[in-house]
Motif scaffolding. Structure first.
Motif, PDB file in Angstrom:
ATOM      1  N   GLY A 138      -6.534  -1.764   3.781  1.00  0.00           N
ATOM      2  CA  GLY A 138      -6.337  -1.583   5.214  1.00  0.00           C
ATOM      3  C   GLY A 138      -6.964  -0.317   5.777  1.00  0.00           C
ATOM      4  O   GLY A 138      -6.624   0.101   6.867  1.00  0.00           O
ATOM      5  N   ASP A 141     -10.157  -2.091  10.515  1.00  0.00           N
ATOM      6  CA  ASP A 141      -9.416  -2.006   9.256  1.00  0.00           C
ATOM      7  C   ASP A 141      -9.178  -3.337   8.559  1.00  0.00           C
ATOM      8  O   ASP A 141      -8.987  -3.375   7.346  1.00  0.00           O
ATOM      9  CB  ASP A 141      -8.089  -1.287   9.471  1.00  0.00           C
ATOM     10  CG  ASP A 141      -8.254   0.219   9.572  1.00  0.00           C
ATOM     11  OD1 ASP A 141      -9.363   0.729   9.292  1.00  0.00           O
ATOM     12  OD2 ASP A 141      -7.273   0.892   9.945  1.00  0.00           O
ATOM     13  N   ALA A 142      -9.190  -4.439   9.283  1.00  0.00           N
ATOM     14  CA  ALA A 142      -9.000  -5.748   8.658  1.00  0.00           C
ATOM     15  C   ALA A 142     -10.114  -6.061   7.666  1.00  0.00           C
ATOM     16  O   ALA A 142      -9.945  -6.926   6.799  1.00  0.00           O
ATOM     17  CB  ALA A 142      -8.930  -6.837   9.724  1.00  0.00           C
ATOM     18  N   MET A 198       1.366   2.919   3.213  1.00  0.00           N
ATOM     19  CA  MET A 198       1.523   1.987   4.312  1.00  0.00           C
ATOM     20  C   MET A 198       2.706   2.334   5.215  1.00  0.00           C
ATOM     21  O   MET A 198       2.597   2.273   6.430  1.00  0.00           O
ATOM     22  CB  MET A 198       1.682   0.576   3.773  1.00  0.00           C
ATOM     23  CG  MET A 198       1.725  -0.480   4.819  1.00  0.00           C
ATOM     24  SD  MET A 198       1.719  -2.056   3.985  1.00  0.00           S
ATOM     25  CE  MET A 198       1.016  -3.044   5.244  1.00  0.00           C
ATOM     26  N   ASN A 228       0.870  -1.179   0.000  1.00  0.00           N
ATOM     27  CA  ASN A 228       0.000   0.000   0.000  1.00  0.00           C
ATOM     28  C   ASN A 228       0.903   1.224   0.000  1.00  0.00           C
ATOM     29  O   ASN A 228       1.777   1.351   0.838  1.00  0.00           O
ATOM     30  CB  ASN A 228      -0.869  -0.061   1.254  1.00  0.00           C
ATOM     31  CG  ASN A 228      -1.790   1.118   1.394  1.00  0.00           C
ATOM     32  OD1 ASN A 228      -1.731   2.078   0.634  1.00  0.00           O
ATOM     33  ND2 ASN A 228      -2.651   1.025   2.375  1.00  0.00           N
TER      34      ASN A 228
END
Length: 138
Positions: free
Chosen positions: A129, A123-124, A6, A3
């Motif tokens: 995410g 978020d999972a 991320m 991501n």
């Protein structure tokens, strides 16, 4: 595939692991509790105080995504907070911002495609995410 936001988010989560919003403390729900016990063993079962189901603020992230599973929408960033609704898999949402709860789990405030606030989703259960923008403290 990584991501794009991320690494910044990991740094923010690491730096904000102790971040607690006033009125948003308490234990995680079943799935979140399992993640919490792996990340922070020995955390107790304090009373849950959940946030406002209609948390008023301006959108921060604005990216869109989808639910990756049937996702509960909560009034606060914990599994034990009141469930307002369930979003079916592949429901399109707008990512607003995320927070880190007392257990180090991240939750994103989501909006519907028209921009109306929905609530907190773990978020999972969100593509990419969830949000890459940390929610401001109010």
């Amino acid at each position: 595939m990584t991501n794009p936001g991320m690494f910044g988010r990991i740094a923010a989560v690491t730096g904000a692991a102790a971040l607690v919003f006033t009125g948003l403390s308490g234990p995680a729900g079943a799935a979140e509790r399992q993640a919490a016990s792996a990340a922070a063993p020995g955390l107790g079962t304090s009373a849950v105080t959940c946030g406002n189901a209609a948390w008023p603020h301006e959108p921060y992230d604005g990216r869109t995504g989808k639910t990756t599973a049937r996702a509960a929408v909560h009034t606060g960033p914990y599994g034990d907070c009141t469930v307002k609704a369930y979003l079916p898999i592949d429901t399109k949402v707008i990512f607003d911002c995320y927070t880190v709860n007392d257990y180090g789990n991240t939750w994103t405030w989501v909006r519907d495609p028209q921009g109306a606030s929905i609530g907190w989703v773990y978020d999972a259960y969100l593509s990419s995410g969830g949000s890459n923008k940390l929610c401001p403290k109010y």
